[in-house]
Scaffold this motif. Structure first.
Motif, PDB file in Angstrom:
ATOM      1  N   TRP A 306      52.325  10.915  65.275  1.00  0.00           N
ATOM      2  CA  TRP A 306      52.470  10.782  66.723  1.00  0.00           C
ATOM      3  C   TRP A 306      53.272  11.922  67.332  1.00  0.00           C
ATOM      4  O   TRP A 306      53.221  12.147  68.542  1.00  0.00           O
ATOM      5  CB  TRP A 306      53.167   9.465  67.041  1.00  0.00           C
ATOM      6  CG  TRP A 306      54.514   9.328  66.375  1.00  0.00           C
ATOM      7  CD1 TRP A 306      54.776   8.789  65.156  1.00  0.00           C
ATOM      8  CD2 TRP A 306      55.768   9.792  66.889  1.00  0.00           C
ATOM      9  NE1 TRP A 306      56.126   8.868  64.868  1.00  0.00           N
ATOM     10  CE2 TRP A 306      56.758   9.477  65.914  1.00  0.00           C
ATOM     11  CE3 TRP A 306      56.157  10.432  68.054  1.00  0.00           C
ATOM     12  CZ2 TRP A 306      58.100   9.799  66.097  1.00  0.00           C
ATOM     13  CZ3 TRP A 306      57.499  10.747  68.236  1.00  0.00           C
ATOM     14  CH2 TRP A 306      58.453  10.431  67.271  1.00  0.00           C
ATOM     15  N   ARG A 350      38.266   7.223  67.729  1.00  0.00           N
ATOM     16  CA  ARG A 350      39.525   6.499  67.878  1.00  0.00           C
ATOM     17  C   ARG A 350      40.721   7.441  67.759  1.00  0.00           C
ATOM     18  O   ARG A 350      41.705   7.317  68.503  1.00  0.00           O
ATOM     19  CB  ARG A 350      39.623   5.401  66.820  1.00  0.00           C
ATOM     20  CG  ARG A 350      38.693   4.219  67.070  1.00  0.00           C
ATOM     21  CD  ARG A 350      38.957   3.120  66.059  1.00  0.00           C
ATOM     22  NE  ARG A 350      38.087   1.971  66.302  1.00  0.00           N
ATOM     23  CZ  ARG A 350      38.106   0.856  65.580  1.00  0.00           C
ATOM     24  NH1 ARG A 350      38.956   0.749  64.549  1.00  0.00           N
ATOM     25  NH2 ARG A 350      37.298  -0.138  65.865  1.00  0.00           N
ATOM     26  N   ARG A 354      43.446   8.153  70.658  1.00  0.00           N
ATOM     27  CA  ARG A 354      44.875   7.962  70.392  1.00  0.00           C
ATOM     28  C   ARG A 354      45.648   9.233  70.716  1.00  0.00           C
ATOM     29  O   ARG A 354      46.732   9.190  71.335  1.00  0.00           O
ATOM     30  CB  ARG A 354      45.073   7.584  68.920  1.00  0.00           C
ATOM     31  CG  ARG A 354      46.525   7.420  68.490  1.00  0.00           C
ATOM     32  CD  ARG A 354      46.597   6.983  67.029  1.00  0.00           C
ATOM     33  NE  ARG A 354      47.969   6.928  66.561  1.00  0.00           N
ATOM     34  CZ  ARG A 354      48.632   7.965  66.061  1.00  0.00           C
ATOM     35  NH1 ARG A 354      48.018   9.154  65.971  1.00  0.00           N
ATOM     36  NH2 ARG A 354      49.886   7.836  65.650  1.00  0.00           N
ATOM     37  N   LEU A 358      48.537   9.424  73.767  1.00  0.00           N
ATOM     38  CA  LEU A 358      49.910   9.857  73.504  1.00  0.00           C
ATOM     39  C   LEU A 358      50.273  11.083  74.348  1.00  0.00           C
ATOM     40  O   LEU A 358      51.376  11.171  74.903  1.00  0.00           O
ATOM     41  CB  LEU A 358      50.090  10.162  72.015  1.00  0.00           C
ATOM     42  CG  LEU A 358      50.116   8.960  71.070  1.00  0.00           C
ATOM     43  CD1 LEU A 358      50.095   9.418  69.617  1.00  0.00           C
ATOM     44  CD2 LEU A 358      51.344   8.102  71.341  1.00  0.00           C
TER      45      LEU A 358
END
Length: 720
Positions: A306, A350, A354, A358
């Motif tokens: 992330w 996906r 994502r 973010l």
């Protein structure tokens, strides 16, 4: 989609363009264009069903027909910034929306096409470049960053910094410039307690205003101090940019970029245009472009966590706080990067979603947080409205640039002795930038198309070295493509050079890309010839400038020591009583031209008398010009140390509409207290509205300001 279905979409697109040319109503176009689009989609769907192709061709056709219809609709739509019956004050207007939206629309369609092709073909094999990407271990990269920072300073930074110590030969120094006064008048309001950006209005973004306010206070609050602070900021931006280039592209390409900045229009030409050229307006756009290309086309490990998208999103949010350009163009860079690089990265839908969530969420949260922290959470929507109003004007073609009025070309056609005679005159200084501005549009679109084609067809099959180069080139191409939008909107020398961080590097990398990544044939030959010709032309045009910079390298040590001493001298005067000459420059040897100006004595007397009459009250200036030394309201507020009633200290030097001027007049007239300064040449509508705005028990006092001459009158509202 087969050829028959493609021809149906092409016919619908041509018909829509004909309809938008014939119809002068958005409503009628929606009807005619809607029927055309539905008919085309129906035919495509019927064709796809007959051959059992599923819904893929129909969805692709929706994108094609929708893009053309949306572009046509925008071409008919009136500008959101300029209502019917409104008009632009002082500046010119040439509505370039159709051209700008066309440029962006074609590029978007290229990205959409190859995104769709990747969906049909499936993701390419996950053959990734190593995380190091051939750039070496941390120690060589650290040493390379230091070396490129020194080179950037010596080659680009120091030549610009030399201007800080320039003293005019009997004339005012170069730092005495309207672009500086636009900022300084607003910064003066902040020093007097105004809310940044809203009560001290500027077009350059709340973050840039806060940043410049702190830097000017750090150096010295004066014309000279502002110039020195802004120039120092620009030099730091240049060094940071080339360190980023070195980290993402390698030392060799960073050096090539340094050379390229002297061969083609680049920020190097505008480093010393303090006020307008605040390079933090654009810095985050090329940084994001190079960063996202590395994240999406480089090693896979960074994308799985992330941290990488969060850090990139934080950079976008910080850049958006600094300026509207970073906010809008930064998002465009993100959208193009995801569309072009996402499928080639091997990430699934996906993972891409994502990554996008973010990035966007982090950027928005940081942007909202920074605006709320420095301007106030209650003012957030006011900030967005003000930023949107000015950017809408620029998009609508409102400009103070000569090319926006006549494109830099004088075309005459007349009849002599019964025969037509025509003449075409083009300014020699303006023609090359004009040609580059508009001539690069098709080139950049072709480059984006070739890049997208390679990523869609050949990325998975290419060897590691080719992928490493394409990853570098991809970030440069997307960034240069988006940054070129700013040149198209304003289209003069400054607005071409200022945002062109990546353009020189793109032109230098283009022959390598064409040679390695474009298949043999006419396209490759034509692109190679064109790219080599561009490099040759740039080398010829920029040779003298490069030679001058080489000759100046011998004085690097001496001049650096002189610059350090000059900045120390400016800082040593902080806290001095700001008389008129000190606000020009706190250094005595720089004040001679200012003190010796024929209008200096009158200006000094005027501000003394005015401040005595005001006794600390706020004032609005209805007069545009005082004399040759104080030529606009911006200078009034700055040199007088005066608080504005409206917070609009640059009414004549901003992009302004008639409706905005009327709103300004109403805002000033509605002030319950304060004063208005006016003379015989003042805005009569403002003076009349002010005089009529007094309601009992408030009264009005009118005091003449008379000294060496009659300067004007001060009308103040007096509460009981």
């Amino acid at each position: 989609m087969i050829a028959r279905e493609g021809l149906i979409c092409l016919a619908a697109a041509i018909l829509m363009i004909v309809e938008v040319a014939l119809l002068d109503s958005r409503g009628w176009f929606l009807l005619a264009g809607g029927l055309t689009g539905l008919a085309a989609l129906g035919l495509v769907h019927l064709s796809a069903r007959r051959r059992g192709a599923g819904d893929g061709p129909l969805l692709y056709a929706v994108g094609v027909v929708g893009a053309i219809g949306g572009y046509c609709y925008l071409a008919l739509a009136p500008s959101g910034a300029i209502a019917p019956g409104d008009e632009v004050i002082d500046w010119g207007r040439m509505d370039k929306r159709a051209f700008v939206f066309g440029y962006l629309g074609v590029g978007s369609f290229i990205a959409y096409h190859w995104l769709w092709m990747a969906r049909l073909r499936g993701a390419p094999a996950a053959a990734f470049v190593n995380a190091d990407d051939g750039l070496g271990s941390w120690l060589p990269r650290l040493l390379g960053a230091f070396a490129i920072a020194v080179l950037a300073y010596c080659w680009l930074g120091l030549p610009a910094l030399r201007g800080v110590g320039a003293i005019g030969d009997g004339t005012l120094a170069p730092f005495y410039d309207i672009h500086s006064h636009v900022h300084l008048s607003a910064l003066q309001q902040i020093r007097l307690g105004a809310v940044p950006y809203l009560e001290a209005q500027t077009q350059y973004g709340p973050g840039n205003q806060v940043l410049l306010s702190g830097l000017v206070d750090l150096v010295h609050f004066s014309n000279h101090g502002f110039f020195a602070a802004n120039l120092l900021l620009n030099v730091v931006c240049v060094i940071v940019f080339f360190v980023v280039v070195q980290q993402f592209l390698g030392f060799g390409w960073a050096v090539a970029g340094l050379v390229g900045w002297t061969l083609w229009p680049s920020p190097a030409e505008r480093l010393d245009l303090a006020g307008w050229a605040v390079l933090t307006r654009w810095l985050m756009i090329p940084t994001l472009s190079l960063w996202l290309a590395r994240l999406l086309l480089g090693g896979a490990s960074a994308r799985r966590g992330w941290l990488a998208p969060v850090l990139a999103g934080a950079a976008w949010g910080l850049g958006g706080f600094l300026s509207q350009e970073n906010l809008t163009a930064g998002f465009l860079v993100f959208a193009f990067s995801v569309a072009l690089f996402g499928p080639a990265s091997g990430m699934g839908p996906r993972a891409i979603v994502r990554f996008a969530i973010l990035f966007v969420a982090t950027g928005i949260v940081l942007f909202v947080g920074l605006v709320s922290a420095f301007v106030g959470p209650a003012h957030f929507f006011e900030v967005m409205a003000l930023a949107g109003a000015k950017s809408s004007l620029v998009t609508a073609g409102v400009s103070n640039s000569i090319w926006s009025d006549n494109l830099g070309i004088d075309l005459t056609l007349k009849v002599v002795h019964g025969r037509f005679v025509s003449a075409l005159a083009v300014s020699g200084e303006e023609f090359r930038p004009l040609l580059l501005t508009y001539g690069l549009v098709p080139l950049l679109l072709v480059v984006i198309g070739l890049l997208a084609s390679f990523l869609g067809r050949n990325w998975a099959l290419a060897d590691g070295r080719t992928r490493a180069f394409v990853r570098r080139f991809a970030g440069v191409a997307v960034g240069a493509f988006i940054l070129h939008l700013f040149a198209l909107m304003r289209a003069d020398v400054s607005h071409l050079a200022g945002p062109s961080f990546l353009l020189p590097l793109l032109l230098l990398m283009l022959p390598v890309f064409v040679w390695r990544c474009v298949g043999r044939g006419a396209t490759r030959t034509a692109m190679m010839v064109l790219s080599v010709m561009l490099i040759a032309e740039g080398a010829i045009a920029g040779w003298s400038e490069a030679a001058r910079r080489v000759a100046e390298l011998g004085a690097t040590g001496r001049d650096t020591a002189g610059m350090v001493e000059l900045y120390r001298e400016l800082r040593s005067h902080r806290g001095q009583y700001p008389d008129l000459a000190t606000l020009y420059s706190p250094i005595a040897r720089h004040q001679a031209a200012f003190r010796g100006h024929p209008d200096f004595a009158e200006a000094e007397e005027f501000f003394r008398l005015l401040k005595e009459r005001l006794n600390g009250r706020s004032v609005e200036f209805a007069s545009y010009r005082f004399d040759d030394l104080i030529p606009q309201p911006d200078s009034f507020y700055f040199f007088g140390g005066l608080r504005s009633l409206s917070g609009i200290t640059s009414p004549k030097n901003s992009l302004w509409l008639r409706s905005e001027q009327e709103a300004w007049i109403r805002k000033v007239a509605s002030a319950p207290k304060g004063c208005l300064f006016f003379d015989a040449n003042s805005n009569k509508a403002l003076v009349e509205a002010w005089m009529k705005s007094v309601m009992p028990p408030t009264t009005m006092t009118v005091t003449p300001i008379v000294g060496k001459r009659d300067y004007g009158s001060l009308a103040c509202k007096v509460a009981p």
